[in-house]
Design a protein around this motif. Structure first.
Motif, mmCIF file in Angstrom:
data_model
loop_
_atom_site.group_PDB
_atom_site.id
_atom_site.type_symbol
_atom_site.label_atom_id
_atom_site.label_comp_id
_atom_site.label_asym_id
_atom_site.label_seq_id
_atom_site.Cartn_x
_atom_site.Cartn_y
_atom_site.Cartn_z
ATOM 1 N N VAL A 1 -5.403 -4.065 6.463
ATOM 2 C CA VAL A 1 -5.808 -2.418 6.610
ATOM 3 C C VAL A 1 -5.100 -2.519 4.986
ATOM 4 C CG1 VAL A 1 -6.090 -0.186 7.229
ATOM 5 C CG2 VAL A 1 -6.530 -1.714 8.732
ATOM 6 N N VAL A 2 -3.838 -2.417 5.670
ATOM 7 C CA VAL A 2 -2.641 -1.853 4.499
ATOM 8 C C VAL A 2 -3.042 -2.553 3.693
ATOM 9 C CG1 VAL A 2 -0.545 -2.149 3.586
ATOM 10 C CG2 VAL A 2 -0.977 -1.319 5.844
ATOM 11 N N GLY A 3 -3.364 -4.007 3.366
ATOM 12 C CA GLY A 3 -3.208 -4.694 2.114
ATOM 13 C C GLY A 3 -4.932 -4.744 1.563
ATOM 14 N N CYS A 4 -5.875 -4.205 2.679
ATOM 15 C CA CYS A 4 -7.165 -3.871 1.913
ATOM 16 C C CYS A 4 -6.820 -2.522 0.455
ATOM 17 C CB CYS A 4 -8.102 -3.364 3.057
ATOM 18 S SG CYS A 4 -9.043 -4.734 3.942
ATOM 19 N N ALA A 5 -5.935 -0.924 1.095
ATOM 20 C CA ALA A 5 -5.651 -0.421 0.618
ATOM 21 C C ALA A 5 -4.937 -0.895 -0.520
ATOM 22 C CB ALA A 5 -5.223 0.576 1.587
ATOM 23 N N ALA A 6 -4.363 -1.435 -0.773
ATOM 24 C CA ALA A 6 -3.230 -1.540 -1.272
ATOM 25 C C ALA A 6 -4.562 -2.553 -2.924
ATOM 26 C CB ALA A 6 -2.309 -2.741 -1.539
ATOM 27 N N MET A 7 -4.979 -3.440 -2.182
ATOM 28 C CA MET A 7 -5.925 -4.028 -3.362
ATOM 29 C C MET A 7 -6.757 -2.723 -3.657
ATOM 30 S SD MET A 7 -9.362 -6.469 -2.600
ATOM 31 C CE MET A 7 -9.548 -5.777 -1.321
ATOM 32 N N ALA A 8 -7.406 -1.883 -3.110
ATOM 33 C CA ALA A 8 -8.808 -0.808 -3.547
ATOM 34 C C ALA A 8 -7.543 -0.053 -4.071
ATOM 35 C CB ALA A 8 -8.780 0.108 -2.435
ATOM 36 N N ILE A 9 -5.896 0.453 -4.461
ATOM 37 C CA ILE A 9 -5.779 1.241 -5.167
ATOM 38 C C ILE A 9 -5.234 1.068 -6.282
ATOM 39 C CG2 ILE A 9 -3.571 2.723 -4.818
ATOM 40 C CD1 ILE A 9 -3.936 3.345 -2.151
ATOM 41 N N ARG A 10 -5.243 -0.303 -6.438
ATOM 42 C CA ARG A 10 -4.999 -1.484 -7.531
ATOM 43 C C ARG A 10 -5.384 -1.320 -8.092
ATOM 44 N NH1 ARG A 10 -3.173 -7.281 -7.930
ATOM 45 N NH2 ARG A 10 -5.846 -7.608 -7.120
ATOM 46 N N GLU A 11 -6.870 -1.824 -7.872
ATOM 47 C CA GLU A 11 -7.839 -1.442 -8.645
ATOM 48 C C GLU A 11 -8.710 -0.062 -9.562
ATOM 49 O OE1 GLU A 11 -9.619 -3.945 -10.038
ATOM 50 O OE2 GLU A 11 -8.451 -5.678 -8.986
ATOM 51 N N VAL B 1 -8.339 4.604 7.531
ATOM 52 C CA VAL B 1 -8.457 5.872 5.706
ATOM 53 C C VAL B 1 -6.744 5.892 5.524
ATOM 54 C CG1 VAL B 1 -8.558 8.315 5.545
ATOM 55 C CG2 VAL B 1 -10.219 7.260 7.230
ATOM 56 N N CYS B 2 -6.605 6.355 4.141
ATOM 57 C CA CYS B 2 -5.435 5.663 4.110
ATOM 58 C C CYS B 2 -5.184 6.349 2.260
ATOM 59 C CB CYS B 2 -4.762 4.413 3.044
ATOM 60 S SG CYS B 2 -4.856 3.184 4.609
ATOM 61 N N ASP B 3 -3.643 7.058 1.948
ATOM 62 C CA ASP B 3 -3.633 8.485 1.075
ATOM 63 C C ASP B 3 -3.432 7.516 0.293
ATOM 64 O OD1 ASP B 3 -1.110 7.371 1.150
ATOM 65 O OD2 ASP B 3 -0.387 8.972 1.319
ATOM 66 N N LEU B 4 -3.593 7.809 -1.050
ATOM 67 C CA LEU B 4 -3.494 6.824 -2.165
ATOM 68 C C LEU B 4 -2.506 6.100 -2.473
ATOM 69 C CD1 LEU B 4 -5.736 9.598 -4.877
ATOM 70 C CD2 LEU B 4 -6.606 7.491 -3.483
ATOM 71 N N ASP B 5 -1.868 6.892 -1.629
ATOM 72 C CA ASP B 5 -0.246 5.603 -2.013
ATOM 73 C C ASP B 5 -0.131 4.628 -1.170
ATOM 74 O OD1 ASP B 5 2.079 4.982 -3.461
ATOM 75 O OD2 ASP B 5 3.871 5.737 -1.910
ATOM 76 N N GLY B 6 -0.714 4.450 -0.134
ATOM 77 C CA GLY B 6 -1.588 3.532 1.058
ATOM 78 C C GLY B 6 -1.260 3.527 2.087
ATOM 79 N N ALA B 7 -0.292 4.840 2.569
ATOM 80 C CA ALA B 7 -0.171 4.926 3.680
ATOM 81 C C ALA B 7 -1.422 5.746 4.644
ATOM 82 C CB ALA B 7 1.130 6.377 4.040
ATOM 83 N N VAL B 8 -1.615 4.820 5.834
ATOM 84 C CA VAL B 8 -2.218 4.205 6.768
ATOM 85 C C VAL B 8 -2.714 6.473 7.394
ATOM 86 C CG1 VAL B 8 -4.035 3.908 8.455
ATOM 87 C CG2 VAL B 8 -2.102 2.599 7.692
ATOM 88 N N LEU B 9 -3.245 7.218 7.304
ATOM 89 C CA LEU B 9 -3.689 8.030 8.401
ATOM 90 C C LEU B 9 -4.420 8.692 9.170
ATOM 91 C CD1 LEU B 9 -4.749 10.258 4.575
ATOM 92 C CD2 LEU B 9 -2.929 9.977 5.507
ATOM 93 N N ALA B 10 -5.077 7.046 9.630
ATOM 94 C CA ALA B 10 -6.024 6.968 11.002
ATOM 95 C C ALA B 10 -6.985 5.932 11.357
ATOM 96 C CB ALA B 10 -6.900 7.658 10.821
ATOM 97 N N SER B 11 -6.456 4.880 11.986
ATOM 98 C CA SER B 11 -6.873 3.503 11.997
ATOM 99 C C SER B 11 -7.876 3.948 13.635
ATOM 100 C CB SER B 11 -5.683 2.663 12.284
ATOM 101 O OG SER B 11 -4.646 2.427 12.733
ATOM 102 N N VAL B 12 -8.459 2.565 13.528
ATOM 103 C CA VAL B 12 -9.461 1.970 14.818
ATOM 104 C C VAL B 12 -9.397 0.804 14.381
ATOM 105 C CG1 VAL B 12 -11.672 2.837 13.973
ATOM 106 C CG2 VAL B 12 -11.066 2.954 15.976
ATOM 107 N N ASP B 13 -9.633 0.359 16.248
ATOM 108 C CA ASP B 13 -10.365 -1.422 15.681
ATOM 109 C C ASP B 13 -11.738 -1.377 16.638
ATOM 110 O OD1 ASP B 13 -7.620 -2.309 14.476
ATOM 111 O OD2 ASP B 13 -6.859 -3.674 16.158
ATOM 112 N N LEU B 14 -12.421 -2.121 15.977
ATOM 113 C CA LEU B 14 -13.621 -2.627 16.076
ATOM 114 C C LEU B 14 -13.536 -3.999 17.310
ATOM 115 C CD1 LEU B 14 -16.351 -1.050 13.670
ATOM 116 C CD2 LEU B 14 -15.100 0.455 15.367
#
Length: 399
Positions: free
Chosen positions: A375-385, A100-113
């Protein structure tokens, strides 16, 4: 006057004003008026819409005031990165990384499955949705706060449909649209791209700040590259740009590849091929990460395999360097965890086989965000869109 708003383009829209504030080019209402040429009334109208959306805040902190020039000091405008969150998920063959990332792409919480190799889409996506729900709860945000979801998968992706087109590594996923799996959690838009492409976008806060032309090499179970030219990601006509792992090489002649063909670079340099070779040589390994761990602790056989993989990938990469003339090659993926060993082989081939002109100022560098780059890249893609000027204008027109 900023070149962002040229004569004939029309008055700056609220979305364009938002971009000025988000990029730090406009810090006050006066800045907005000066850069855009808008009247004070027009500036107030656009900022009213942005302030109402929560994407922009004004003077929210005690020290958020600009320098005084006499009279009442101006208050700063700033992008409100807490106005929502994005969900980010890098889906792999045996591991999925979520955040889960904020709208600037900083990761707030993460988990690996960690998952069984080659899971069915419906099984894994049910786990992904449940994990996203738990991550949101862990940071105190509800599903209503989700502005977008960004996902990546290996192989060629139909970006418009949000589905895999061709992924030998993820059998059974081709043609399966991923957005419907997220609907029990959120109605936010879902964006899906190739894993190497999103890892290239993760360099938005990294090497892309210095190099506008780069190639991102992801060397893991499979091999792919993300291409950024002039700051823009290149996907190609059918989304297949960067599928370098299926370039033919004489060193793999006659060897079967998971794509169904023979002679591909992946057949001698991908993680799945290295695991097969390591097993044949008596090593008890299940994943390329196991081979890399052996290389890092100095196992000579594993080090040789990793270096040879770098050399073979570098042979294919040399042609791309000649063709695209990047400023930087960024190296990521599981093999990059044995960076010095892997890059020694990669560098050897690239610098010996690409032209002297193309490599004169070329730098080969490690990924900025390490194992979180997916994760950072997926957030960057979504934010850009969802936060580019046009998307903000559409959102404000249809709240």
């Amino acid at each position: 006057m900023s070149t962002a708003f040229t004569t004939g383009q029309g008055p700056a829209t609220p979305g364009q004003v938002f971009s000025l504030i988000r990029d730090g080019r406009a810090l006050t209402r006066s800045d907005v008026g000066r850069i855009t040429g808008l009247s004070r009334t027009a500036v107030a109208a656009r900022l009213g819409a942005l302030l109402g959306s929560g994407l922009v805040v004004e003077g929210a902190e005690p020290d958020d005031r600009g320098p005084s020039t006499g009279g009442r000091p101006p208050v700063h405008l700033r992008f409100n990165r807490a106005a929502g969150v994005v969900l980010a998920g890098a889906i792999g063959r045996s591991r999925t990384q979520l955040g889960v990332c904020d709208l600037d792409g900083a990761v707030l919480a993460s988990v690996d499955l960690d998952q069984e190799v080659g899971p069915a889409a419906e099984d894994l996506m049910a786990q992904v949705v449940a994990a996203f729900r738990d991550l949101l709860a862990s940071v105190g945000r509800s599903p209503d706060a989700v502005r977008a979801v960004g996902l990546s998968i290996p192989g060629t992706v139909d970006f418009d449909r949000g589905a895999s087109l061709d992924s030998p590594i993820m059998a059974g996923w081709d043609g399966v649209e991923l957005a419907p799996f997220l609907r029990p959690l959120t109605a936010a838009p879902v964006f899906v791209d190739n894993d190497a492409n999103v890892m290239a976008l993760s360099e938005r806060r990294g090497h892309l700040e210095r190099h506008r032309d780069l190639i991102f090499v992801k060397a893991s179970t499979g091999i792919g590259v993300g291409i950024v030219s002039g700051g823009r990601l290149l996907r190609g006509a059918s989304g297949a740009a960067g599928e370098i792992g299926h370039t033919k090489t004489s060193s793999a002649e006659g060897l079967p590849c998971r794509c169904g063909d023979t002679g591909c670079v992946e057949a001698v340099a991908a993680g799945w091929a290295l695991v097969q070779t390591a097993r044949e040589r008596g090593h008890q390994v299940d994943h390329i990460r196991d081979v890399v761990r052996l290389a890092v602790v100095g196992d000579p056989d594993a080090r040789h395999l990793v270096r040879e993989a770098g050399r073979r990938i570098g042979e294919a990469l040399a042609s791309a360097v000649n063709l695209l003339n990047p400023e930087a090659v960024v190296v990521g993926g599981d093999l990059a965890q044995a960076y010095d060993t892997f890059v020694a082989g990669l560098r050897e081939s690239v610098y010996s086989q690409a032209s002297a002109l193309a490599t004169r100022e070329l730098v080969i560098v490690p990924v900025t965000h390490g194992e979180q780059s997916g994760v950072v890249g997926c957030a960057a893609m979504a934010i850009r869109e969802v936060l580019d000027s046009a998307a903000v204008d559409r959102a404000l027109a249809h709240p």
